[in-house]
Enzyme design. Sequence first.
Site, mmCIF file in Angstrom:
data_model
loop_
_atom_site.group_PDB
_atom_site.id
_atom_site.type_symbol
_atom_site.label_atom_id
_atom_site.label_comp_id
_atom_site.label_asym_id
_atom_site.label_seq_id
_atom_site.Cartn_x
_atom_site.Cartn_y
_atom_site.Cartn_z
ATOM 1 C CD GLU A 115 -2.935 -1.186 2.271
ATOM 2 O OE1 GLU A 115 -3.586 -0.164 2.499
ATOM 3 O OE2 GLU A 115 -3.079 -2.224 2.939
ATOM 4 C CG HIS A 235 -8.658 6.010 2.736
ATOM 5 N ND1 HIS A 235 -8.662 5.849 1.367
ATOM 6 C CD2 HIS A 235 -8.066 4.903 3.239
ATOM 7 C CE1 HIS A 235 -8.084 4.688 1.057
ATOM 8 N NE2 HIS A 235 -7.718 4.095 2.185
ATOM 9 N NE ARG A 276 -4.378 4.976 4.093
ATOM 10 C CZ ARG A 276 -4.847 4.031 4.864
ATOM 11 N NH1 ARG A 276 -5.342 4.328 6.047
ATOM 12 N NH2 ARG A 276 -4.854 2.783 4.468
ATOM 13 C CG HIS A 337 -9.827 5.635 6.679
ATOM 14 N ND1 HIS A 337 -10.784 4.675 6.438
ATOM 15 C CD2 HIS A 337 -8.647 4.955 6.846
ATOM 16 C CE1 HIS A 337 -10.227 3.472 6.456
ATOM 17 N NE2 HIS A 337 -8.934 3.610 6.715
ATOM 18 N NE ARG A 372 -4.581 3.750 10.665
ATOM 19 C CZ ARG A 372 -4.978 3.090 9.588
ATOM 20 N NH1 ARG A 372 -4.158 2.217 9.008
ATOM 21 N NH2 ARG A 372 -6.172 3.299 9.063
HETATM 22 C C1 SIN Z 1 -7.420 0.495 3.085
HETATM 23 O O1 SIN Z 1 -7.565 -0.660 2.696
HETATM 24 O O2 SIN Z 1 -7.063 1.402 2.335
HETATM 25 C C2 SIN Z 1 -7.696 0.828 4.495
HETATM 26 C C3 SIN Z 1 -6.854 0.042 5.387
HETATM 27 C C4 SIN Z 1 -6.267 0.950 6.420
HETATM 28 O O3 SIN Z 1 -6.957 1.861 6.876
HETATM 29 O O4 SIN Z 1 -5.081 0.795 6.715
#
Ligand code: SIN
Length: 432
Positions: A115, A235, A276, A337, A372
């Site tokens: 990610e 998010h 993010r 988020h 985060r």
């Molecule tokens: C996501 O899948 O983007 C959310 C997971 C997270 O908040 O780390």
Amino acid sequence: MSCKVIDADVVIVGCGVAGLYCALNLPRALKVVLLAKTTVDECDSMLAQGGICVLRDEDDYESFFEDTLRAGHYENRLESVDMMIRASRPIIDDLVKRGVRFARTASGELDYTREGAHSRPRIVYHEDITGEEITTHLLACVRGLPNATVLENTCMTDILEGFDAAGARVCRGIVAEDAAGGRLQINADATVLATGGVGGLYKHSTNYPCLTGDGCRVAAEHGVLLENMDFVQIHPTTLWTEKPGRSFLISESARGEGAILLNAAGERFCDELQPRDVVSGHILRQMEAEDSSYVWLSFERVAREELEHHFIHICEQCRAEGYDIFTEPIPVVPAQHYFMGGIHVDSDSQTTLPHLFAAGETCCNGVHGRNRLASNSLLEGLVFAQRAADKIMRDRFAADTAARLAAAAAARSRFVAGSRDVTDVALQCGAI
Ligand code: SIN
């Protein structure tokens, strides 16, 4: 109105992964009561899509640490980050032992996805519903505990205060209200607030609306220290819709696997794998420049195999909204988020009020800093809930040992005093 009283050893407010895992790590000898504000399904742990981070091997330690700090703007508590990373592998092993399924490679090894802001793939996952997979299993384990009771539709309204033997203020349990408005007092030696985040206070959030920061509110009313209350994460990608209600998350792992952001002209406008807050900033500026309510997310670079097997539920939800991710980009917009601030806790998840603990999104142990890193939330909730359970157990053992020693000392002094009485009588009788 009458008030039902329950006596427990530990009361846990919240049935997300932090609350459940705390209960599972407590000794069976302790009577545990867990509360869910609505139904047990309505917790954000159930909604986590992307996955859960794990230290792949010792060589990964420094980059995992650095990725977490860089995303958090270096405002993280270093001790907490270290604890979380070091505990990650045993936690994943424990989840697997409890029956949680993670994606595997053809040779049966754990598969890792990536990610934003991760310098390498280190996220284990179950399709695009990792949170549901973990939380459902933990819930089933808790339901099987002989010493735990789960009360649904029961909302904490306050905590109880009392005094310890030295006259210091301590938490002694909670007050709650059930769905019919009945009052409940739960007396407990240890209270754990695992009440989740604050998304219910926002118009656009990926969180359940019932998550309104109850733990923080109650803690603040009792003078318990809060920390970083302005650290709120937006998010970058939720599915744009005009319908009201909870925003549907489009997992960051989609970008991790190659999905790209496009403007109205079909051009990329940022590096999609930055932290993010950075990506959300790019999108919001792009929306402002175009006077648009969304930008586009294209899955054209994501392998078909991933779309079919990894992003099944995202694919279904988009189809239900009229978009086919196999053939066209989808409109996405940032939404609230996650909450990095909360009730200040130490590394054992203790708040500043003795006997009151906090774990999961409602607490701030500093692990995430200002922002985060993706897929650190489930891990953090589990690691620090386990630490809370360990501390409760140690305190209980110390209290029981102290009580046993005091009882033994009292018995000895009664015996000695009794001997003295006998001696005195004997002296008086001239027997000795
Ligand atoms: C996501 O899948 O983007 C959310 C997971 C997270 O908040 O780390």
